[in-house]
Design a protein around this motif. Structure first.
Motif, PDB file in Angstrom:
ATOM      1  N   LEU A   9       0.823  -1.218   0.000  1.00  0.00           N
ATOM      2  CA  LEU A   9       0.000   0.000   0.000  1.00  0.00           C
ATOM      3  C   LEU A   9       0.858   1.270   0.000  1.00  0.00           C
ATOM      4  O   LEU A   9       0.398   2.328  -0.443  1.00  0.00           O
ATOM      5  CB  LEU A   9      -0.946  -0.004   1.201  1.00  0.00           C
ATOM      6  N   LEU A  10       2.073   1.179   0.491  1.00  0.00           N
ATOM      7  CA  LEU A  10       2.967   2.336   0.500  1.00  0.00           C
ATOM      8  C   LEU A  10       3.511   2.670  -0.891  1.00  0.00           C
ATOM      9  O   LEU A  10       3.997   3.780  -1.120  1.00  0.00           O
ATOM     10  CB  LEU A  10       4.130   2.117   1.469  1.00  0.00           C
ATOM     11  N   ILE A  11       3.421   1.751  -1.844  1.00  0.00           N
ATOM     12  CA  ILE A  11       3.966   1.988  -3.183  1.00  0.00           C
ATOM     13  C   ILE A  11       3.288   3.180  -3.867  1.00  0.00           C
ATOM     14  O   ILE A  11       3.975   4.109  -4.295  1.00  0.00           O
ATOM     15  CB  ILE A  11       3.909   0.716  -4.047  1.00  0.00           C
ATOM     16  N   PRO A  12       1.945   3.214  -3.983  1.00  0.00           N
ATOM     17  CA  PRO A  12       1.342   4.398  -4.611  1.00  0.00           C
ATOM     18  C   PRO A  12       1.567   5.677  -3.796  1.00  0.00           C
ATOM     19  O   PRO A  12       1.654   6.773  -4.361  1.00  0.00           O
ATOM     20  CB  PRO A  12      -0.145   4.058  -4.727  1.00  0.00           C
ATOM     21  N   VAL A  13       1.685   5.549  -2.483  1.00  0.00           N
ATOM     22  CA  VAL A  13       1.973   6.710  -1.642  1.00  0.00           C
ATOM     23  C   VAL A  13       3.361   7.239  -1.984  1.00  0.00           C
ATOM     24  O   VAL A  13       3.566   8.461  -2.127  1.00  0.00           O
ATOM     25  CB  VAL A  13       1.860   6.355  -0.140  1.00  0.00           C
ATOM     26  N   LEU A  14       4.333   6.339  -2.136  1.00  0.00           N
ATOM     27  CA  LEU A  14       5.683   6.741  -2.527  1.00  0.00           C
ATOM     28  C   LEU A  14       5.666   7.492  -3.860  1.00  0.00           C
ATOM     29  O   LEU A  14       6.273   8.555  -3.988  1.00  0.00           O
ATOM     30  CB  LEU A  14       6.606   5.517  -2.617  1.00  0.00           C
ATOM     31  N   VAL A  15       4.977   6.955  -4.831  1.00  0.00           N
ATOM     32  CA  VAL A  15       4.914   7.590  -6.154  1.00  0.00           C
ATOM     33  C   VAL A  15       4.272   8.967  -6.053  1.00  0.00           C
ATOM     34  O   VAL A  15       4.804   9.959  -6.585  1.00  0.00           O
ATOM     35  CB  VAL A  15       4.151   6.699  -7.164  1.00  0.00           C
ATOM     36  N   LEU A  16       3.156   9.056  -5.367  1.00  0.00           N
ATOM     37  CA  LEU A  16       2.456  10.336  -5.216  1.00  0.00           C
ATOM     38  C   LEU A  16       3.340  11.376  -4.527  1.00  0.00           C
ATOM     39  O   LEU A  16       3.496  12.498  -5.011  1.00  0.00           O
ATOM     40  CB  LEU A  16       1.153  10.140  -4.438  1.00  0.00           C
ATOM     41  N   VAL A  17       3.931  10.993  -3.414  1.00  0.00           N
ATOM     42  CA  VAL A  17       4.785  11.927  -2.665  1.00  0.00           C
ATOM     43  C   VAL A  17       5.993  12.344  -3.499  1.00  0.00           C
ATOM     44  O   VAL A  17       6.384  13.511  -3.493  1.00  0.00           O
ATOM     45  CB  VAL A  17       5.221  11.288  -1.316  1.00  0.00           C
ATOM     46  N   PHE A  18       6.574  11.415  -4.227  1.00  0.00           N
ATOM     47  CA  PHE A  18       7.750  11.695  -5.056  1.00  0.00           C
ATOM     48  C   PHE A  18       7.479  12.830  -6.050  1.00  0.00           C
ATOM     49  O   PHE A  18       8.349  13.655  -6.315  1.00  0.00           O
ATOM     50  CB  PHE A  18       8.161  10.417  -5.800  1.00  0.00           C
ATOM     51  N   TYR A  19       6.265  12.873  -6.590  1.00  0.00           N
ATOM     52  CA  TYR A  19       5.927  13.869  -7.611  1.00  0.00           C
ATOM     53  C   TYR A  19       5.258  15.133  -7.076  1.00  0.00           C
ATOM     54  O   TYR A  19       4.949  16.037  -7.854  1.00  0.00           O
ATOM     55  CB  TYR A  19       5.051  13.231  -8.691  1.00  0.00           C
ATOM     56  N   LEU A  20       5.022  15.204  -5.791  1.00  0.00           N
ATOM     57  CA  LEU A  20       4.438  16.434  -5.242  1.00  0.00           C
ATOM     58  C   LEU A  20       5.410  17.603  -5.424  1.00  0.00           C
ATOM     59  O   LEU A  20       6.626  17.431  -5.294  1.00  0.00           O
ATOM     60  CB  LEU A  20       4.102  16.258  -3.763  1.00  0.00           C
ATOM     61  N   PRO A  21       4.898  18.801  -5.683  1.00  0.00           N
ATOM     62  CA  PRO A  21       5.772  19.946  -5.968  1.00  0.00           C
ATOM     63  C   PRO A  21       6.203  20.726  -4.716  1.00  0.00           C
ATOM     64  O   PRO A  21       6.119  21.958  -4.689  1.00  0.00           O
ATOM     65  CB  PRO A  21       4.889  20.813  -6.873  1.00  0.00           C
ATOM     66  N   PHE A  22       6.661  20.028  -3.704  1.00  0.00           N
ATOM     67  CA  PHE A  22       7.091  20.693  -2.479  1.00  0.00           C
ATOM     68  C   PHE A  22       8.556  20.354  -2.194  1.00  0.00           C
ATOM     69  O   PHE A  22       9.062  19.316  -2.628  1.00  0.00           O
ATOM     70  CB  PHE A  22       6.212  20.263  -1.293  1.00  0.00           C
ATOM     71  N   LYS A  23       9.218  21.199  -1.424  1.00  0.00           N
ATOM     72  CA  LYS A  23      10.637  20.989  -1.118  1.00  0.00           C
ATOM     73  C   LYS A  23      10.874  19.774  -0.226  1.00  0.00           C
ATOM     74  O   LYS A  23      11.932  19.170  -0.274  1.00  0.00           O
ATOM     75  CB  LYS A  23      11.221  22.239  -0.450  1.00  0.00           C
ATOM     76  N   TRP A  24       9.918  19.421   0.586  1.00  0.00           N
ATOM     77  CA  TRP A  24      10.091  18.346   1.555  1.00  0.00           C
ATOM     78  C   TRP A  24       9.819  16.953   0.988  1.00  0.00           C
ATOM     79  O   TRP A  24       9.967  15.955   1.691  1.00  0.00           O
ATOM     80  CB  TRP A  24       9.194  18.575   2.773  1.00  0.00           C
ATOM     81  N   THR A  25       9.430  16.861  -0.283  1.00  0.00           N
ATOM     82  CA  THR A  25       9.031  15.554  -0.818  1.00  0.00           C
ATOM     83  C   THR A  25      10.182  14.559  -0.883  1.00  0.00           C
ATOM     84  O   THR A  25       9.959  13.359  -0.751  1.00  0.00           O
ATOM     85  CB  THR A  25       8.367  15.679  -2.200  1.00  0.00           C
ATOM     86  N   ASN A  26      11.419  15.045  -1.093  1.00  0.00           N
ATOM     87  CA  ASN A  26      12.538  14.106  -1.113  1.00  0.00           C
ATOM     88  C   ASN A  26      12.702  13.444   0.258  1.00  0.00           C
ATOM     89  O   ASN A  26      12.942  12.239   0.352  1.00  0.00           O
ATOM     90  CB  ASN A  26      13.831  14.783  -1.552  1.00  0.00           C
ATOM     91  N   PHE A  27      12.559  14.223   1.316  1.00  0.00           N
ATOM     92  CA  PHE A  27      12.637  13.660   2.669  1.00  0.00           C
ATOM     93  C   PHE A  27      11.491  12.670   2.890  1.00  0.00           C
ATOM     94  O   PHE A  27      11.699  11.571   3.412  1.00  0.00           O
ATOM     95  CB  PHE A  27      12.590  14.770   3.732  1.00  0.00           C
ATOM     96  N   ALA A  28      10.281  13.058   2.491  1.00  0.00           N
ATOM     97  CA  ALA A  28       9.109  12.192   2.696  1.00  0.00           C
ATOM     98  C   ALA A  28       9.236  10.900   1.895  1.00  0.00           C
ATOM     99  O   ALA A  28       8.931   9.811   2.408  1.00  0.00           O
ATOM    100  CB  ALA A  28       7.828  12.937   2.330  1.00  0.00           C
ATOM    101  N   ALA A  29       9.701  10.988   0.640  1.00  0.00           N
ATOM    102  CA  ALA A  29       9.869   9.786  -0.189  1.00  0.00           C
ATOM    103  C   ALA A  29      10.915   8.861   0.426  1.00  0.00           C
ATOM    104  O   ALA A  29      10.719   7.640   0.494  1.00  0.00           O
ATOM    105  CB  ALA A  29      10.253  10.167  -1.610  1.00  0.00           C
ATOM    106  N   ALA A  30      12.025   9.431   0.885  1.00  0.00           N
ATOM    107  CA  ALA A  30      13.065   8.623   1.523  1.00  0.00           C
ATOM    108  C   ALA A  30      12.529   7.981   2.801  1.00  0.00           C
ATOM    109  O   ALA A  30      12.806   6.807   3.082  1.00  0.00           O
ATOM    110  CB  ALA A  30      14.293   9.483   1.825  1.00  0.00           C
ATOM    111  N   PHE A  31      11.742   8.733   3.563  1.00  0.00           N
ATOM    112  CA  PHE A  31      11.157   8.201   4.802  1.00  0.00           C
ATOM    113  C   PHE A  31      10.200   7.047   4.503  1.00  0.00           C
ATOM    114  O   PHE A  31      10.222   6.018   5.180  1.00  0.00           O
ATOM    115  CB  PHE A  31      10.432   9.313   5.566  1.00  0.00           C
TER     116      PHE A  31
END
Length: 188
Positions: free
Chosen positions: A15-37
């Protein structure tokens, strides 16, 4: 079918897979941290579900099937995202080696299981080391930015190269272990 804690953790990883994809493409500065997390969390659940299954004897046929599938889906997704964002020859090559080996070894394990020889291609120590190096590499590559002066992305690139080489090494080891069975014409 009874859902065990390890199987629930494995389903969470999927279930985290689509969340990872979505977060990866969000246009915010913190998305790299969130994707890595998110990827790190998935990696920890991979270790945790196995530990719980062994410690509390919560093995299930469904869990045994689903766990490697969840791992491969998460890793392949992370690799595709990274290659898409950093389309270099080396990044694509390492990703192709890792994904290709996962497909080949999965097919090899399935074939050996069909022949009643699955134990010959069980997970070896080099495979476990490869997994750890690969997971750390992918967390670094998803995070991307320097941290306390360390070039995290560059570290991730080198670790991914090491993971790809370990991937080849472990893939060859599995093939060598299975080779006597594979070359036997009676197994056709």
């Amino acid at each position: 079918m009874k859902l065990t804690v390890p199987t629930i953790l494995t389903l969470l990883r999927i279930l985290l897979i689509p969340v990872l994809v979505l977060v990866f493409y969000l246009p915010f500065k913190w998305t790299n941290f969130a994707a890595a997390f998110i990827f790190a969390l998935a990696s920890i659940t991979d270790w945790l579900d196995g530990w719980i299954a062994r410690r509390y004897n919560q093995h299930s046929a469904f869990g045994a099937f689903l766990d490697p599938v969840a791992d491969k889906l998460m890793v392949a997704t992370a690799l595709m995202l990274i290659v898409q964002k950093h389309p270099t020859v080396w990044m694509a090559l390492w990703a192709a080696v890792i994904i290709g080996r996962e497909i080949a070894v999965s097919a090899l394990r399935e074939w050996m299981a069909e022949l009643g020889q699955r134990a010959k291609v069980k997970v070896a120590t080099v495979g476990k080391v490869k997994t750890i190096v690969q997971m750390v590499a992918l967390v670094c590559l998803l995070y991307q930015v320097p941290f306390i002066g360390l070039p995290i992305f560059t570290i991730g690139e080198w670790l991914l190269a090491a993971a790809a080489l370990l991937t080849l090494w472990s893939g060859v080891a599995y093939l060598r272990a299975a080779w006597p069975t594979l070359k036997d014409e009676r197994n056709l």
